[in-house]
Design a protein around this motif. Structure first.
Motif, PDB file in Angstrom:
ATOM      1  N   VAL A  48       0.849  -1.189   0.000  1.00 37.06           N
ATOM      2  CA  VAL A  48       0.000   0.000   0.000  1.00 37.06           C
ATOM      3  C   VAL A  48       0.883   1.237   0.000  1.00 37.06           C
ATOM      4  O   VAL A  48       1.834   1.337   0.774  1.00 37.06           O
ATOM      5  N   GLU A  49       0.561   2.178  -0.891  1.00 38.62           N
ATOM      6  CA  GLU A  49       1.307   3.431  -0.990  1.00 38.62           C
ATOM      7  C   GLU A  49       0.517   4.536  -0.309  1.00 38.62           C
ATOM      8  O   GLU A  49      -0.629   4.801  -0.652  1.00 38.62           O
ATOM      9  N   PHE A  50       1.157   5.152   0.685  1.00 34.89           N
ATOM     10  CA  PHE A  50       0.577   6.297   1.384  1.00 34.89           C
ATOM     11  C   PHE A  50       1.340   7.539   0.973  1.00 34.89           C
ATOM     12  O   PHE A  50       2.531   7.479   0.669  1.00 34.89           O
ATOM     13  N   ALA A  51       0.668   8.697   0.993  1.00 36.56           N
ATOM     14  CA  ALA A  51       1.325   9.954   0.658  1.00 36.56           C
ATOM     15  C   ALA A  51       0.827  11.056   1.580  1.00 36.56           C
ATOM     16  O   ALA A  51      -0.307  11.030   2.054  1.00 36.56           O
ATOM     17  N   SER A  52       1.715  12.013   1.805  1.00 35.69           N
ATOM     18  CA  SER A  52       1.375  13.209   2.577  1.00 35.69           C
ATOM     19  C   SER A  52       2.012  14.382   1.859  1.00 35.69           C
ATOM     20  O   SER A  52       3.224  14.434   1.690  1.00 35.69           O
ATOM     21  N   VAL A  53       1.196  15.301   1.429  1.00 37.95           N
ATOM     22  CA  VAL A  53       1.698  16.450   0.681  1.00 37.95           C
ATOM     23  C   VAL A  53       1.625  17.689   1.569  1.00 37.95           C
ATOM     24  O   VAL A  53       0.580  17.983   2.148  1.00 37.95           O
ATOM     25  N   LEU A  60      -6.807   4.113  -5.269  1.00 36.63           N
ATOM     26  CA  LEU A  60      -7.659   4.415  -4.129  1.00 36.63           C
ATOM     27  C   LEU A  60      -8.169   5.851  -4.100  1.00 36.63           C
ATOM     28  O   LEU A  60      -9.126   6.146  -3.400  1.00 36.63           O
ATOM     29  N   LEU A  61      -7.535   6.751  -4.868  1.00 41.54           N
ATOM     30  CA  LEU A  61      -7.979   8.145  -4.908  1.00 41.54           C
ATOM     31  C   LEU A  61      -8.835   8.394  -6.138  1.00 41.54           C
ATOM     32  O   LEU A  61      -8.606   7.818  -7.200  1.00 41.54           O
ATOM     33  N   ASN A  62      -9.800   9.295  -5.983  1.00 45.36           N
ATOM     34  CA  ASN A  62     -10.641   9.648  -7.129  1.00 45.36           C
ATOM     35  C   ASN A  62      -9.831  10.439  -8.147  1.00 45.36           C
ATOM     36  O   ASN A  62      -8.667  10.761  -7.917  1.00 45.36           O
ATOM     37  N   GLU A  63     -10.428  10.750  -9.268  1.00 44.60           N
ATOM     38  CA  GLU A  63      -9.726  11.424 -10.362  1.00 44.60           C
ATOM     39  C   GLU A  63      -9.165  12.785  -9.957  1.00 44.60           C
ATOM     40  O   GLU A  63      -8.128  13.212 -10.446  1.00 44.60           O
ATOM     41  N   ALA A  64      -9.851  13.482  -9.041  1.00 45.16           N
ATOM     42  CA  ALA A  64      -9.387  14.792  -8.594  1.00 45.16           C
ATOM     43  C   ALA A  64      -8.335  14.676  -7.482  1.00 45.16           C
ATOM     44  O   ALA A  64      -7.783  15.683  -7.053  1.00 45.16           O
ATOM     45  N   GLU A  72      -2.713   3.978  -3.440  1.00 50.77           N
ATOM     46  CA  GLU A  72      -2.758   2.806  -4.308  1.00 50.77           C
ATOM     47  C   GLU A  72      -2.458   1.559  -3.476  1.00 50.77           C
ATOM     48  O   GLU A  72      -1.691   1.605  -2.525  1.00 50.77           O
ATOM     49  N   ALA A  73      -3.090   0.471  -3.861  1.00 52.04           N
ATOM     50  CA  ALA A  73      -2.787  -0.830  -3.252  1.00 52.04           C
ATOM     51  C   ALA A  73      -2.439  -1.790  -4.381  1.00 52.04           C
ATOM     52  O   ALA A  73      -3.209  -1.937  -5.331  1.00 52.04           O
ATOM     53  N   LYS A  74      -1.274  -2.417  -4.260  1.00 54.95           N
ATOM     54  CA  LYS A  74      -0.843  -3.413  -5.239  1.00 54.95           C
ATOM     55  C   LYS A  74      -0.892  -4.774  -4.556  1.00 54.95           C
ATOM     56  O   LYS A  74      -0.368  -4.935  -3.458  1.00 54.95           O
TER      57      LYS A  74
END
Length: 118
Positions: free
Chosen positions: A45-50, A78-82, A59-61
């Motif tokens: 699982v990829e987590f991000a913090s901006v 896992l995130l919507n298009e926006a 994303e989950a692979k």
């Protein structure tokens, strides 16, 4: 031991992305794509913090075995298009995998709450 130490160490996550891998007990999660069932045995699982914002799962692979016994990779965005909220239609079981990965990542400062699905 000839060491001495001062200070209180703190982990700093300089990268805004963290990948957390977890092993899935075989037979507990099946993903279906194009009518074919795939038995999952690992998730990344990829987590991000901006800009210091709360951590989000991007994303989950999944590594899985197909009906023919061969290993395949499956990816869930896992995130919507926006990129401002969760993608609609992601199965609850995938969000549970994300929550398990977030628990494993707690030592790098990730705090995570499953998205509200109305």
């Amino acid at each position: 031991m000839d060491l001495s130490a001062t200070g209180e160490p703190v982990i700093v996550q300089e990268d805004t992305q963290v990948h957390v891998g977890i092993d899935i007990r075989p037979g507990t999660l099946t993903l279906t794509r194009n009518g074919k069932d795939f038995a999952v045995y690992h998730a990344l699982v990829e987590f991000a913090s901006v800009h210091g914002d709360p951590w989000v799962a991007q994303e989950a692979k999944f590594s899985a075995k197909g009906p023919d016994g061969k290993s395949v990779a499956l990816t869930a965005d896992l995130l919507n298009e926006a990129c401002d909220g969760p993608r609609a239609g992601v199965p609850a079981a995938i969000w549970k995998v994300v929550a398990l990965a977030a628990t494993s990542a707690g030592d790098v400062g990730i705090t995570y709450a499953a998205p509200n699905r109305a």
